[in-house]
Enzyme design. Structure first.
Site, PDB file in Angstrom:
ATOM      1  N   HIS A 170       1.144  -1.358  -0.483  1.00 30.11           N
ATOM      2  CA  HIS A 170       0.507   0.040  -0.159  1.00 30.11           C
ATOM      3  C   HIS A 170       0.549   0.875   0.249  1.00 30.11           C
ATOM      4  O   HIS A 170       1.831   1.252   0.459  1.00 30.11           O
ATOM      5  CB  HIS A 170      -1.000   0.013   1.465  1.00 30.11           C
ATOM      6  CG  HIS A 170      -2.377   0.936   1.185  1.00 30.11           C
ATOM      7  ND1 HIS A 170      -1.949   2.261   1.919  1.00 30.11           N
ATOM      8  CD2 HIS A 170      -3.737   1.116   0.836  1.00 30.11           C
ATOM      9  CE1 HIS A 170      -3.074   3.074   1.409  1.00 30.11           C
ATOM     10  NE2 HIS A 170      -3.956   1.783   0.796  1.00 30.11           N
ATOM     11  N   ASP A 223      -8.076  -4.430  -0.270  1.00 31.59           N
ATOM     12  CA  ASP A 223      -8.389  -4.653  -1.673  1.00 31.59           C
ATOM     13  C   ASP A 223      -7.878  -5.833  -1.983  1.00 31.59           C
ATOM     14  O   ASP A 223      -9.604  -6.912  -3.109  1.00 31.59           O
ATOM     15  CB  ASP A 223      -7.965  -3.975  -3.038  1.00 31.59           C
ATOM     16  CG  ASP A 223      -7.755  -2.018  -2.921  1.00 31.59           C
ATOM     17  OD1 ASP A 223      -8.975  -1.789  -2.865  1.00 31.59           O
ATOM     18  OD2 ASP A 223      -6.897  -1.701  -2.530  1.00 31.59           O
TER      19      ASP A 223
END
Length: 438
Positions: free
Chosen positions: A314, A372
Site C-alpha cells: 500500500h 483490496d
C-alpha cells in the site's frame, strides 16, 4: 518560540530574498505542518509539490492514517473497534456528526436513511439509455450526477439543510443505484428496497433476489458486506476525496461533487485496485493456477519482467494495512460459509497470501496482502461480478465524501480550490507572419 509557546520555522534564501518566519501548526496525531499560506505574500515564492505528497490541503477532524504503525482512526476510534462493534450506519453517523450515536439516535438515523432508499421512478428510464455492457462505474457516474436533476431541492451546497438532506438521500439510494446498475447489465428486473432489513442485507437482496424464487438472506454474508462498507467509508485526503472537495469548492451541487468523486475512484490506481487483483488471479488460474505459482513469483521478483503483484502492499501503509487484517478474517469466514475454499481461484489466492506473509522478499518490502486483495476475494465468492467492485467501493465511500465536504464548507478559511503551477514554458514571444516562420 514566543511566550505563548507557538512554534515557527525561519526560512533563509540564497538568492537575496529576505529571510522570513512561518508558523508551525501542531497536529493531534502525526506530523506537524508548516503553514505556508503567507509565503507568497512575504517572499514572492510558492511551494512546488507534484501530487501534493508533502502538502496538507486542510485541517481535518475526520480520519487519520498512520502508515508506519498500521493505524486507521475514524474520529479517533480505531477501525478494529468500529468494524467489530458497530454497523455501517453507526459509522456513517459518526463520520457525519463526530460522535457515535446512542440507541435513540442510532434508531432515528437508521430509520431516516432506510426511508429514503427508493429512487425517482424516472431514473429507470435514464438508466436504460446506457448500453447493457457499459462499465458499472460509467453508469454510476451518470446516475449520481443525474440526481441533481431529480432532487433539485437538495442541490444548494451552501444551504446546510439541503446539503444534509443530499447526504441522507445519497447514502440511502446508492445501494439501490448500484443494484439497479447490476440488474440492468444482466437483463433482470429491478428489486425495490425493503426497509425492514439492515442496510447491508437490503443491498444484497436487491442484488440477488429474482421474482421466481424466494430470496433467503445469509447473516455471514450480510456481516461481510457491512464490514466492507465500514472499512471503505473514509481514508483521509485521497484522490477521490480531494476531487470531491475541489469540485465542491466551486459551490456546485452536492450530487455533482460526489459524481466527480465516483469518476476519480474509477481509476486503477485508486478504487479499481480490487478489480486488478481479481483479474490477476483469474489470469493465473487460466495459465495453470497453483502449478505455475512458483514461476509467477519469480517473475514478480524480477524487476525487468514488468509483472506486478496486484493487491499487495500500500502506498500509505508501510506495515500491515489494519483493514486487511479485518478483511482477512472476513474472507476466511465467507469462503468457509460458502464451501468455496476448494475453488481453484480461491485456493490460488490463499496460496499467494501464504507466500506474501512468509517469503522474506515480500515481508522485507512490506508487500502484505491489502484490503483490496481480500475484499475482491470476498465479493467474488459472494457472486458479485468483478466490474462492480469499484461501484460498491463508491457506495461505501459516499459518507466519507460528504463528511469531508461538510467540513470544508464549514471551514472559515474555505475558498475555491486553485493550485499554483511552476511555469517552465516559453517566455513571452510575438506572432510573426506565416511566411517568415521557420
Amino acid at each position: 518560540m514566543t511566550d505563548n509557546q507557538e512554534h515557527y520555522v525561519k526560512l533563509t534564501f540564497s538568492d537575496g530574498t529576505p529571510e522570513t518566519v512561518l508558523p508551525i501548526r501542531p497536529s493531534s496525531c502525526g506530523p506537524d505542518a508548516i503553514d505556508v499560506r503567507e509565503l507568497y505574500k512575504k517572499t514572492g515564492k510558492f511551494t512546488y509539490d507534484p501530487a501534493y505528497m508533502a502538502t496538507g490541503s486542510c485541517a481535518s477532524h475526520i480520519s487519520f492514517v498512520d502508515g508506519e504503525k498500521g493505524k486507521l482512526l475514524y474520529r479517533g476510534y480505531p477501525i478494529e473497534e468500529l468494524a467489530t462493534q458497530c454497523n455501517y450506519l453507526e459509522v456513517c453517523y459518526l463520520l457525519l456528526h463526530g460522535e457515535l450515536p446512542n440507541v435513540r439516535r442510532r434508531e432515528g438515523f437508521e430509520d431516516l436513511v432506510m426511508h429514503h432508499t427508493m429512487v425517482h421512478d424516472q431514473l429507470e428510464y435514464f438508466l436504460r439509455g446506457f448500453r447493457r455492457d457499459a462499465h458499472p462505474m460509467a453508469v454510476l457516474t451518470g446516475l449520481v450526477g443525474a440526481m441533481s436533476a431529480f432532487y433539485p431541492k437538495s442541490c444548494n451546497l451552501m444551504d446546510s439543510e439541503q446539503r444534509n438532506m443530499a447526504a441522507i438521500q445519497l447514502i440511502a439510494k446508492m445501494p439501490t443505484l448500484v443494484a439497479m446498475t447490476y440488474k440492468y447489465s444482466i437483463g433482470e428486473p429491478f428489486n425495490y428496497p425493503k426497509n425492514g432489513l439492515s442496510y447491508a442485507a437490503n443491498f444484497l437482496r436487491m442484488m440477488f433476489r429474482i421474482p421466481c424464487e424466494d430470496y433467503v438472506g445469509n447473516d455471514v454474508l450480510n456481516r461481510a458486506m457491512d464490514r466492507i462498507f465500514i472499512l471503505h467509508a473514509d481514508h483521509e485526503q485521497n484522490a477521490s476525496t480531494s476531487t470531491v472537495k475541489l469540485c465542491a469548492s466551486s459551490g456546485t451541487s452536492p450530487f455533482a461533487a460526489i459524481a466527480a468523486g465516483v469518476a476519480s475512484l474509477w481509476g486503477p490506481q485508486h478504487g479499481g485496485a480490487n478489480e486488478a487483483a481479481l483479474r490477476m488471479l483469474s489470469e493465473l488460474v487460466d495459465q495453470g493456477g497453483e502449478a505455475r505459482i512458483g514461476e509467477f513469483i519469480k517473475r514478480v521478483k524480477d524487476k525487468s519482467s514488468g509483472v506486478r503483484l496486484m493487491g499487495f502492499g500500500h502506498r500509505i501503509y508501510k506495515s500491515y494495512d489494519p483493514r486487511a487484517k479485518l478483511m482477512r478474517q472476513t474472507c476466511h469466514e465467507v469462503l468457509k460459509e460458502l464451501d468455496a475454499e476448494t475453488d481453484p481461484l480461491f485456493r490460488l489466492a490463499l496460496k499467494l497470501e501464504q507466500i506474501a506473509l512468509e517469503d522474506d522478499y515480500f515481508v522485507s518490502r512490506h508487500l502484505y496482502p491489502n484490503v483490496d486483495f481480500y475484499s475482491g476475494i470476498v465479493q467474488k465468492a459472494m457472486g458479485i461480478p468483478t466490474p462492480l467492485f469499484t461501484a460498491i467501493f463508491a457506495l461505501a465511500r459516499t459518507v466519507g465524501w460528504f463528511a469531508q465536504m461538510n467540513e470544508m464548507i464549514k471551514d472559515p478559511h474555505y475558498k475555491i480550490g486553485r493550485p499554483r503551477q511552476l511555469y517552465v514554458g516559453e517566455v513571452e514571444r510575438h506572432v510573426v507572419p506565416a511566411e517568415e516562420r521557420a
